[in-house]
Motif scaffolding. Structure first.
Motif, mmCIF file in Angstrom:
data_model
loop_
_atom_site.group_PDB
_atom_site.id
_atom_site.type_symbol
_atom_site.label_atom_id
_atom_site.label_comp_id
_atom_site.label_asym_id
_atom_site.label_seq_id
_atom_site.Cartn_x
_atom_site.Cartn_y
_atom_site.Cartn_z
ATOM 1 N N VAL A 1 0.828 -1.204 0.000
ATOM 2 C CA VAL A 1 0.000 0.000 0.000
ATOM 3 C C VAL A 1 0.866 1.259 0.000
ATOM 4 N N GLY A 2 1.913 1.255 0.824
ATOM 5 C CA GLY A 2 2.785 2.424 0.890
ATOM 6 C C GLY A 2 3.465 2.723 -0.432
ATOM 7 N N LEU B 1 0.613 10.308 5.267
ATOM 8 C CA LEU B 1 -0.758 10.226 4.761
ATOM 9 C C LEU B 1 -1.525 9.086 5.426
ATOM 10 N N LEU B 2 -0.859 7.946 5.629
ATOM 11 C CA LEU B 2 -1.504 6.826 6.326
ATOM 12 C C LEU B 2 -1.923 7.248 7.728
ATOM 13 N N ASP B 3 -1.074 8.011 8.385
ATOM 14 C CA ASP B 3 -1.406 8.512 9.718
ATOM 15 C C ASP B 3 -2.555 9.507 9.644
ATOM 16 N N GLN B 4 -2.551 10.344 8.605
ATOM 17 C CA GLN B 4 -3.593 11.365 8.456
ATOM 18 C C GLN B 4 -4.979 10.754 8.288
ATOM 19 N N VAL B 5 -5.061 9.639 7.570
ATOM 20 C CA VAL B 5 -6.371 9.019 7.333
ATOM 21 C C VAL B 5 -6.732 8.002 8.409
ATOM 22 N N PRO C 1 1.380 3.408 11.179
ATOM 23 C CA PRO C 1 1.651 3.628 9.756
ATOM 24 C C PRO C 1 3.065 3.229 9.334
ATOM 25 N N GLU C 2 4.044 3.310 10.242
ATOM 26 C CA GLU C 2 5.410 2.930 9.880
ATOM 27 C C GLU C 2 5.503 1.458 9.491
ATOM 28 N N ALA C 3 4.710 0.612 10.133
ATOM 29 C CA ALA C 3 4.706 -0.807 9.796
ATOM 30 C C ALA C 3 3.748 -1.106 8.650
ATOM 31 N N ASN C 4 2.583 -0.485 8.678
ATOM 32 C CA ASN C 4 1.563 -0.785 7.671
ATOM 33 C C ASN C 4 1.892 -0.220 6.299
ATOM 34 N N VAL C 5 2.890 0.663 6.213
ATOM 35 C CA VAL C 5 3.276 1.179 4.911
ATOM 36 C C VAL C 5 3.803 0.051 4.018
ATOM 37 N N ARG D 1 -8.616 -0.522 3.844
ATOM 38 C CA ARG D 1 -8.433 -0.332 2.399
ATOM 39 C C ARG D 1 -9.076 0.968 1.935
ATOM 40 N N GLN D 2 -10.244 1.269 2.487
ATOM 41 C CA GLN D 2 -10.898 2.521 2.108
ATOM 42 C C GLN D 2 -10.065 3.720 2.556
ATOM 43 N N ARG D 3 -9.454 3.619 3.726
ATOM 44 C CA ARG D 3 -8.572 4.683 4.185
ATOM 45 C C ARG D 3 -7.350 4.813 3.273
ATOM 46 N N ALA D 4 -6.810 3.667 2.835
ATOM 47 C CA ALA D 4 -5.640 3.699 1.946
ATOM 48 C C ALA D 4 -5.980 4.382 0.624
#
Length: 363
Positions: free
Chosen positions: A109-110, A153-157, A162-166, A178-181
Motif C-alpha cells: 500500500v505504501g 498520509l496513512l497517519d492522516q487518514v 503507519p510505519e509498519a503498515n506502509v 483499504r478505504q482509508r488507503a
C-alpha cells in the motif's frame, strides 16, 4: 462574489447500449465551492456515479452529449487529454466505491501511495522506469521522501501504526483500512476538489463515522471542496453543507442540507426520507419509493418521477417541469409542491444519523 470551484450546468451523459440509448444524466446542474461539502443523494441507478465520473472525465463507455463542467475556470468537456491528465488526480481526485478495485494487489500500500506522490510531484520530468517503480533505476532519495510522505498520509487518514503498515499489502487490510488507503492515495496530491463515490459503503458504523470525520477535517483544514455521493440520508446529514437529490438522471430538489432534510418539498425527497425517518406513516410512505423503476432507455416527457408519485396530475406527465429557486438557494422541480401537509419532519425530530435505521438504497 467569488466563482465556485466546480460548476456543472445542464450536464447530459448518454450510453449507447444494445437495448437503446440510455440518458444516465439528463440536465444536472449544481456547484461546489472551496471548503464546501456537497452531497448527491438518490437511489441506485439515479445517475449519481455517472455524474461523478463525468466530472473526472471517466464517463467512458458513456459520452457527454451536452452541458458544461467548469473546474477553476477550465472547461472540462472540451479539454484535451493532456490537460485532463494534469488535472485528474492532481487538482481533482476521486475515491471510488470499491477500494479493492482501486488498489493493486501485488504492490504494498505504501508503495502505491508513494507512487502517487512521485507522479504528481514530477509528472513532466519523471522517467518511464521511475514511473514503473523499477528499484535499481529509480531516484532512491526522492522515493525515500515519497515513502515518508506516504507514512504521513496513512497517519492522516487514521491507519494505525503507519510505519509498519506502509509495507502491508491490500489483502492484509480490512475493508475499512483499504478505504482509508484509497483516501490517502487521493489526498497525495493535495487536490482542490475531492470526489468521493460512496466512500462508506459496507463499512461498520464506527469506521464509517471515522471516514466522514476525516472528510470534514479535510474540508476544515485544507479548504478542500468535496463532492460526496451517497444513497444514505444519514451520511449526507452528518457531513454535507448542501445536497442535490437525483432521480433518473435529473435534479428533483437541491439546497441546504437542513432545509432539505427537515422540510422536503419534492415527493421523491419525502419518499426517500420516509425510508429512514421513523414515524407512524413510514411503512405506507415507503411503498411509493419501493415501486418498480422505469425503463431507463425509454424516453419520457414531464417529471420522471410521475409514475411513482402519489401527487401526480396530468400536467406532470407532459411538457417540461420548471425549476424554481428561492433566496435560500433552494431549488425544486415540481409542479404540485408545496403541499398542504405540515412539515414532513417536525422541528423536534432529529436528522437521522448514518446507518441509524433502515438504509434507503431501494433500487
Amino acid at each position: 462574489m467569488s466563482r465556485p470551484l466546480l460548476r456543472v450546468e445542464n450536464l447530459q451523459t448518454r450510453f449507447d447500449t444494445d437495448h437503446g440509448i440510455v440518458d444516465a444524466v439528463n440536465g444536472v446542474s449544481f456547484t461546489v465551492d472551496q471548503g464546501e461539502i456537497v452531497g448527491i443523494l438518490g437511489e441506485s441507478g439515479s445517475g449519481k456515479s455517472v455524474t461523478a465520473r463525468s466530472i473526472c472525465r471517466l464517463e467512458d463507455p458513456g459520452e457527454i452529449v451536452g452541458g458544461s463542467i467548469t473546474f477553476a475556470d477550465r472547461e472540462l468537456t472540451t479539454a484535451t487529454e493532456a490537460t485532463l491528465r494534469q488535472l485528474r488526480g492532481n487538482k481533482v481526485s476521486m475515491v471510488f466505491q470499491d477500494p479493492t478495485e482501486s488498489l493493486n494487489p501485488v504492490f504494498p500500500v505504501g508503495e502505491q501511495i508513494a507512487e502517487s506522490v512521485r507522479i504528481h510531484q514530477s509528472s513532466e520530468t519523471q522517467r518511464l522506469l521511475d514511473f514503473l517503480g523499477v528499484s535499481p533505476f529509480r531516484d532512491r532519495s526522492a522515493w525515500k521522501n515519497a515513502r515518508e510522505h506516504a507514512i504521513g498520509l496513512l497517519d492522516q487518514v487514521g491507519i494505525p501504526n503507519p510505519e509498519a503498515n506502509v509495507s502491508s499489502f491490500p489483502h492484509e487490510f480490512s475493508g475499512g483500512l483499504r478505504q482509508r488507503a484509497v483516501l490517502a492515495i487521493a489526498l497525495a496530491s493535495e487536490p482542490a476538489l475531492l470526489v468521493a463515490d460512496e466512500p462508506t459503503t459496507a463499512l461498520d458504523t464506527t469506521t464509517q463515522a471515522d471516514i466522514l470525520s476525516r472528510l470534514r477535517s479535510l474540508r476544515d483544514e485544507q479548504n478542500t471542496g468535496i463532492l460526496l455521493i451517497s444513497h444514505d440520508v444519514g451520511v449526507i446529514a452528518q457531513t454535507c453543507d448542501r445536497v442535490v437529490v437525483l432521480y433518473d438522471g435529473e435534479v428533483m430538489e437541491a439546497g441546504p442540507v437542513e432545509r432539505i432534510l427537515t422540510a422536503p418539498e419534492h415527493p421523491y425527497t419525502r419518499a426517500l426520507l420516509s425510508c429512514s425517518v421513523r414515524n407512524s406513516d413510514a411503512d405506507e410512505q415507503a411503498q411509493s419509493v419501493m415501486a418498480r423503476l422505469g425503463d431507463p432507455s425509454s424516453s419520457h416527457e414531464g417529471c420522471p418521477f410521475a409514475d411513482r408519485c402519489q401527487h401526480v396530475t396530468e400536467a406532470c406527465r407532459s411538457g417540461s417541469v420548471p425549476t424554481t429557486e428561492d433566496t435560500s438557494d433552494h431549488r425544486l422541480a415540481c409542479l404540485e409542491a408545496p403541499f398542504s401537509e405540515d412539515k414532513f419532519v417536525s422541528e423536534q425530530q432529529e436528522i437521522p444519523a448514518a446507518n441509524g435505521g433502515q438504509q434507503n438504497d431501494t433500487a
